[in-house]
Write a protein that holds these residues in place. Structure first.
Motif, PDB file in Angstrom:
ATOM      1  N   SER A 158       0.834  -1.206   0.000  1.00 48.85           N
ATOM      2  CA  SER A 158       0.000   0.000   0.000  1.00 48.85           C
ATOM      3  C   SER A 158       0.867   1.254   0.000  1.00 48.85           C
ATOM      4  O   SER A 158       2.067   1.195   0.296  1.00 48.85           O
ATOM      5  CB  SER A 158      -0.890   0.007   1.243  1.00 48.85           C
ATOM      6  N   PRO A 159       0.271   2.417  -0.312  1.00 47.35           N
ATOM      7  CA  PRO A 159       1.035   3.671  -0.208  1.00 47.35           C
ATOM      8  C   PRO A 159       1.607   3.892   1.190  1.00 47.35           C
ATOM      9  O   PRO A 159       2.686   4.468   1.334  1.00 47.35           O
ATOM     10  CB  PRO A 159      -0.014   4.735  -0.565  1.00 47.35           C
ATOM     11  N   GLU A 160       0.898   3.427   2.221  1.00 47.00           N
ATOM     12  CA  GLU A 160       1.380   3.592   3.589  1.00 47.00           C
ATOM     13  C   GLU A 160       2.653   2.772   3.821  1.00 47.00           C
ATOM     14  O   GLU A 160       3.591   3.224   4.480  1.00 47.00           O
ATOM     15  CB  GLU A 160       0.299   3.159   4.586  1.00 47.00           C
ATOM     16  N   ILE A 161       2.686   1.557   3.266  1.00 46.56           N
ATOM     17  CA  ILE A 161       3.873   0.710   3.407  1.00 46.56           C
ATOM     18  C   ILE A 161       5.052   1.338   2.677  1.00 46.56           C
ATOM     19  O   ILE A 161       6.180   1.372   3.191  1.00 46.56           O
ATOM     20  CB  ILE A 161       3.594  -0.711   2.877  1.00 46.56           C
ATOM     21  N   ARG A 162       4.809   1.846   1.479  1.00 42.88           N
ATOM     22  CA  ARG A 162       5.888   2.495   0.732  1.00 42.88           C
ATOM     23  C   ARG A 162       6.425   3.700   1.490  1.00 42.88           C
ATOM     24  O   ARG A 162       7.635   3.934   1.531  1.00 42.88           O
ATOM     25  CB  ARG A 162       5.401   2.919  -0.660  1.00 42.88           C
ATOM     26  N   LYS A 163       5.541   4.457   2.103  1.00 41.47           N
ATOM     27  CA  LYS A 163       5.957   5.653   2.836  1.00 41.47           C
ATOM     28  C   LYS A 163       6.808   5.291   4.049  1.00 41.47           C
ATOM     29  O   LYS A 163       7.752   6.007   4.397  1.00 41.47           O
ATOM     30  CB  LYS A 163       4.723   6.447   3.273  1.00 41.47           C
ATOM     31  N   LEU A 164       6.492   4.166   4.678  1.00 39.49           N
ATOM     32  CA  LEU A 164       7.242   3.742   5.870  1.00 39.49           C
ATOM     33  C   LEU A 164       8.623   3.190   5.534  1.00 39.49           C
ATOM     34  O   LEU A 164       9.607   3.522   6.190  1.00 39.49           O
ATOM     35  CB  LEU A 164       6.449   2.679   6.632  1.00 39.49           C
ATOM     36  N   PHE A 165       8.691   2.347   4.522  1.00 38.31           N
ATOM     37  CA  PHE A 165       9.888   1.524   4.346  1.00 38.31           C
ATOM     38  C   PHE A 165      10.714   1.816   3.099  1.00 38.31           C
ATOM     39  O   PHE A 165      11.781   1.214   2.921  1.00 38.31           O
ATOM     40  CB  PHE A 165       9.482   0.044   4.347  1.00 38.31           C
ATOM     41  N   ILE A 166      10.245   2.704   2.237  1.00 38.74           N
ATOM     42  CA  ILE A 166      10.972   2.994   1.002  1.00 38.74           C
ATOM     43  C   ILE A 166      11.265   4.491   0.949  1.00 38.74           C
ATOM     44  O   ILE A 166      10.384   5.309   1.225  1.00 38.74           O
ATOM     45  CB  ILE A 166      10.154   2.559  -0.227  1.00 38.74           C
ATOM     46  N   PRO A 167      12.485   4.876   0.608  1.00 36.06           N
ATOM     47  CA  PRO A 167      12.816   6.306   0.545  1.00 36.06           C
ATOM     48  C   PRO A 167      11.869   7.069  -0.363  1.00 36.06           C
ATOM     49  O   PRO A 167      11.338   6.531  -1.345  1.00 36.06           O
ATOM     50  CB  PRO A 167      14.249   6.306  -0.014  1.00 36.06           C
ATOM     51  N   ASP A 168      11.673   8.327  -0.034  1.00 35.78           N
ATOM     52  CA  ASP A 168      10.706   9.177  -0.723  1.00 35.78           C
ATOM     53  C   ASP A 168      11.250   9.606  -2.072  1.00 35.78           C
ATOM     54  O   ASP A 168      12.300  10.242  -2.164  1.00 35.78           O
ATOM     55  CB  ASP A 168      10.398  10.399   0.148  1.00 35.78           C
ATOM     56  N   ASP A 169      10.520   9.271  -3.151  1.00 33.80           N
ATOM     57  CA  ASP A 169      10.953   9.672  -4.484  1.00 33.80           C
ATOM     58  C   ASP A 169      10.309  10.980  -4.928  1.00 33.80           C
ATOM     59  O   ASP A 169      10.455  11.401  -6.077  1.00 33.80           O
ATOM     60  CB  ASP A 169      10.642   8.584  -5.507  1.00 33.80           C
ATOM     61  N   GLU A 170       9.595  11.622  -4.022  1.00 33.89           N
ATOM     62  CA  GLU A 170       8.963  12.903  -4.350  1.00 33.89           C
ATOM     63  C   GLU A 170       9.863  14.086  -4.053  1.00 33.89           C
ATOM     64  O   GLU A 170       9.567  15.214  -4.441  1.00 33.89           O
ATOM     65  CB  GLU A 170       7.646  13.055  -3.569  1.00 33.89           C
ATOM     66  N   GLU A 171      10.947  13.831  -3.333  1.00 34.03           N
ATOM     67  CA  GLU A 171      11.878  14.918  -3.043  1.00 34.03           C
ATOM     68  C   GLU A 171      12.539  15.393  -4.339  1.00 34.03           C
ATOM     69  O   GLU A 171      12.887  14.591  -5.211  1.00 34.03           O
ATOM     70  CB  GLU A 171      12.964  14.450  -2.066  1.00 34.03           C
ATOM     71  N   PRO A 172      12.720  16.719  -4.508  1.00 33.01           N
ATOM     72  CA  PRO A 172      13.282  17.244  -5.764  1.00 33.01           C
ATOM     73  C   PRO A 172      14.623  16.634  -6.140  1.00 33.01           C
ATOM     74  O   PRO A 172      14.884  16.340  -7.298  1.00 33.01           O
ATOM     75  CB  PRO A 172      13.419  18.750  -5.476  1.00 33.01           C
ATOM     76  N   HIS A 173      15.486  16.390  -5.134  1.00 31.42           N
ATOM     77  CA  HIS A 173      16.823  15.886  -5.432  1.00 31.42           C
ATOM     78  C   HIS A 173      16.813  14.435  -5.895  1.00 31.42           C
ATOM     79  O   HIS A 173      17.794  13.939  -6.460  1.00 31.42           O
ATOM     80  CB  HIS A 173      17.719  16.006  -4.194  1.00 31.42           C
ATOM     81  N   SER A 174      15.705  13.727  -5.667  1.00 31.58           N
ATOM     82  CA  SER A 174      15.672  12.296  -5.966  1.00 31.58           C
ATOM     83  C   SER A 174      15.457  11.998  -7.449  1.00 31.58           C
ATOM     84  O   SER A 174      15.615  10.855  -7.873  1.00 31.58           O
ATOM     85  CB  SER A 174      14.570  11.611  -5.149  1.00 31.58           C
ATOM     86  N   SER A 175      15.106  12.995  -8.242  1.00 28.97           N
ATOM     87  CA  SER A 175      14.781  12.739  -9.644  1.00 28.97           C
ATOM     88  C   SER A 175      15.958  12.199 -10.444  1.00 28.97           C
ATOM     89  O   SER A 175      15.773  11.491 -11.426  1.00 28.97           O
ATOM     90  CB  SER A 175      14.257  14.019 -10.302  1.00 28.97           C
ATOM     91  N   SER A 176      17.170  12.515 -10.030  1.00 26.29           N
ATOM     92  CA  SER A 176      18.347  12.052 -10.769  1.00 26.29           C
ATOM     93  C   SER A 176      18.959  10.784 -10.179  1.00 26.29           C
ATOM     94  O   SER A 176      19.873  10.210 -10.758  1.00 26.29           O
ATOM     95  CB  SER A 176      19.416  13.156 -10.809  1.00 26.29           C
ATOM     96  N   LEU A 177      18.461  10.342  -9.028  1.00 28.67           N
ATOM     97  CA  LEU A 177      19.013   9.172  -8.352  1.00 28.67           C
ATOM     98  C   LEU A 177      18.549   7.886  -9.036  1.00 28.67           C
ATOM     99  O   LEU A 177      17.409   7.798  -9.506  1.00 28.67           O
ATOM    100  CB  LEU A 177      18.603   9.157  -6.887  1.00 28.67           C
ATOM    101  N   LEU A 178      19.410   6.892  -9.064  1.00 31.70           N
ATOM    102  CA  LEU A 178      19.099   5.638  -9.733  1.00 31.70           C
ATOM    103  C   LEU A 178      18.690   4.539  -8.762  1.00 31.70           C
ATOM    104  O   LEU A 178      17.959   3.627  -9.119  1.00 31.70           O
ATOM    105  CB  LEU A 178      20.314   5.191 -10.554  1.00 31.70           C
ATOM    106  N   LEU A 179      19.169   4.619  -7.531  1.00 31.56           N
ATOM    107  CA  LEU A 179      18.831   3.631  -6.511  1.00 31.56           C
ATOM    108  C   LEU A 179      18.834   4.302  -5.157  1.00 31.56           C
ATOM    109  O   LEU A 179      19.738   5.089  -4.843  1.00 31.56           O
ATOM    110  CB  LEU A 179      19.848   2.477  -6.522  1.00 31.56           C
TER     111      LEU A 179
END
Length: 439
Positions: free
Chosen positions: A113-134
């Protein structure tokens, strides 16, 4: 659900100097755009190890892994020519360490669920994350269990590539170096021929953006499980009941056929309606010469098609054979024709994208037969593994199930009404498989 406390945030860089270069992406890579895939692994400290999931061990092994997989430590950028590429600058992979005051048995990890992703997976909505690969996150639970969460950018990392880097990371962590297979970033085998030779059409792709709008219809996620024994007897049922001369049907063929059949029954469509089952097939060992260690995107989207009446009333072996027949069409000539097609469209500055599926169609995303599900950093394999993308409608993820006797699990996304019907039909089909087994 609780709040995750971030204990540490760092960048893990390669343990040694790595090439500083620009990695050109293949045209197949470019199809993936800015999509992300998400993975979670649950590891239980069943033996009460004091150094369980040591951050130092994980980071040290990751740093060594990034020497081999150095583009992953770089950044996704746009070149002067407007084409996406990877700047291999060694800046590193974000590594978060977190804590959650919950026990594993109080958390419903699946479907993701979105809640699980928010808890355990780094946030890909942060501006700096757009260029990150992993991006990686290790979360320690109150019970001593650990959740490893990962976000992988699809423009460079598909399921097979993710399995390669994670398997290498885990082998280095437990000191098992002799079976490590170095990756190849050479995408020359995926370059177009000169002149291009297009012998096929590719209806699973479109050049019309208006036909690629995501289906925004509300959907719900449900988890379905098929045991190893049920798969065995499903294959027997396919071989005995099929009119097709099929000597071997893979687990993917029979399970996707089961899902497709149940989906068409759940929709209640007119018998003469055409339905398509979309899925991707890995081409690394289908292209000549093979490129088994290639790191990048190595799959092509195709679809099987049939009338609803044939799907719902024919023996399931015939439905599975329809799926297999499409897979068998992926010859070297077909693959190279597709690569040539992408190049021609790119030269015309025409975007190529996956077509939008209609109401009668279904997408299947297989994550099968990859070492993601038995990842072992030295503290035993995970108790749970899940690999998904953001919520999409009319899509089924098919994965290995670590809990259910090494069977198969299906994470399905459908609108609520269709889902209710699907559940009824699906369990009736499995009950039929079980009854045949007992007779």
């Amino acid at each position: 659900m609780g709040t995750v406390e971030i204990l540490e945030s760092s960048l893990v860089v390669p343990a040694e100097d790595t090439p500083r270069e620009t990695l050109s992406l293949s045209n197949i890579d470019l199809l993936m755009g800015h999509k992300h895939n998400y993975a979670i692994f649950l590891f239980k400290n069943s033996l009460g190890a004091r150094d369980f999931f040591s951050v130092e061990v994980l980071k040290s092994a990751l740093a060594k892994t990034l020497v081999l997989f150095y583009p992953v430590a770089g950044r996704h950028v746009v070149g002067n020519d407007g084409r996406d590429q990877i700047d291999c600058n060694g800046q590193g992979v974000p590594f978060l360490v977190a804590r959650l005051e919950r026990t594993a048995d109080t958390i419903q990890f699946e479907p993701m669920s979105p809640e699980i992703r928010k808890l355990f997976i780094p946030d890909d909505e942060e501006p700096h994350s757009s260029s990150l690969l992993l991006m990686l996150q290790v979360t320690y639970l109150k019970c001593g269990s650990v959740v490893l969460g990962a976000l992988a950018k699809h423009i460079l990392i598909d399921g097979r590539s993710a399995a390669h880097i994670f398997d290498t990371w885990s082998r280095i962590a437990r000191g098992e170096l002799e079976k490590i297979v170095p990756p190849s970033f050479d995408n020359t085998p995926l370059c177009a021929r000169s002149p291009p030779q297009m012998s096929f059409e590719f209806p699973a792709y479109t050049t019309d953006p208006s036909k690629n709008e995501d289906n925004k219809k509300s959907c719900v996620l449900s988890l379905f499980k098929v045991s190893k024994e049920q798969i065995k007897h499903l294959k027997i049922r396919c071989s005995k009941g099929s009119k097709s001369n099929t000597t071997f049907l893979s687990t993917f063929c029979v399970v996707s056929a089961l899902v497709w059949k149940c989906y068409c029954k759940a929709l209640g469509l007119a018998p003469d309606t055409n339905s398509r089952l979309y899925f991707s097939v890995d081409i690394r060992n289908r292209i000549n010469p093979p490129i088994p260690a290639y790191f990048g995107n190595g799959a092509i989207r195709i679809f099987a098609t049939s009338e609803v009446s044939k799907i719902t009333s024919s023996p399931i072996g015939d439905v599975a054979a329809t799926v297999k027949a499409e897979i068998d069409r992926l010859t070297d000539d077909y693959i190279r024709s597709f690569i040539d097609y992408l190049k021609v469209m790119l030269d015309k500055k025409t975007s190529v994208m996956e077509t939008t599926i209609s109401e009668s169609d279904l997408r299947v995303r297989p994550i099968l037969g990859m070492p993601l599900s038995d990842l072992n950093f030295g503290w035993d394999p995970p108790q749970l593994f899940s690999w998904e993308r953001t919520t999409e409608n009319k899509v089924a993820y098919i994965m290995n199930d670590l809990v259910n006797d090494n069977g198969i699990k299906i994470v399905l996304s459908l609108d609520p009404s269709t889902m209710n019907q699907f559940k009824k039909v699906f369990y009736e089909e499995l009950l039929f498989v079980d009854e045949q087994n007992n007779n």
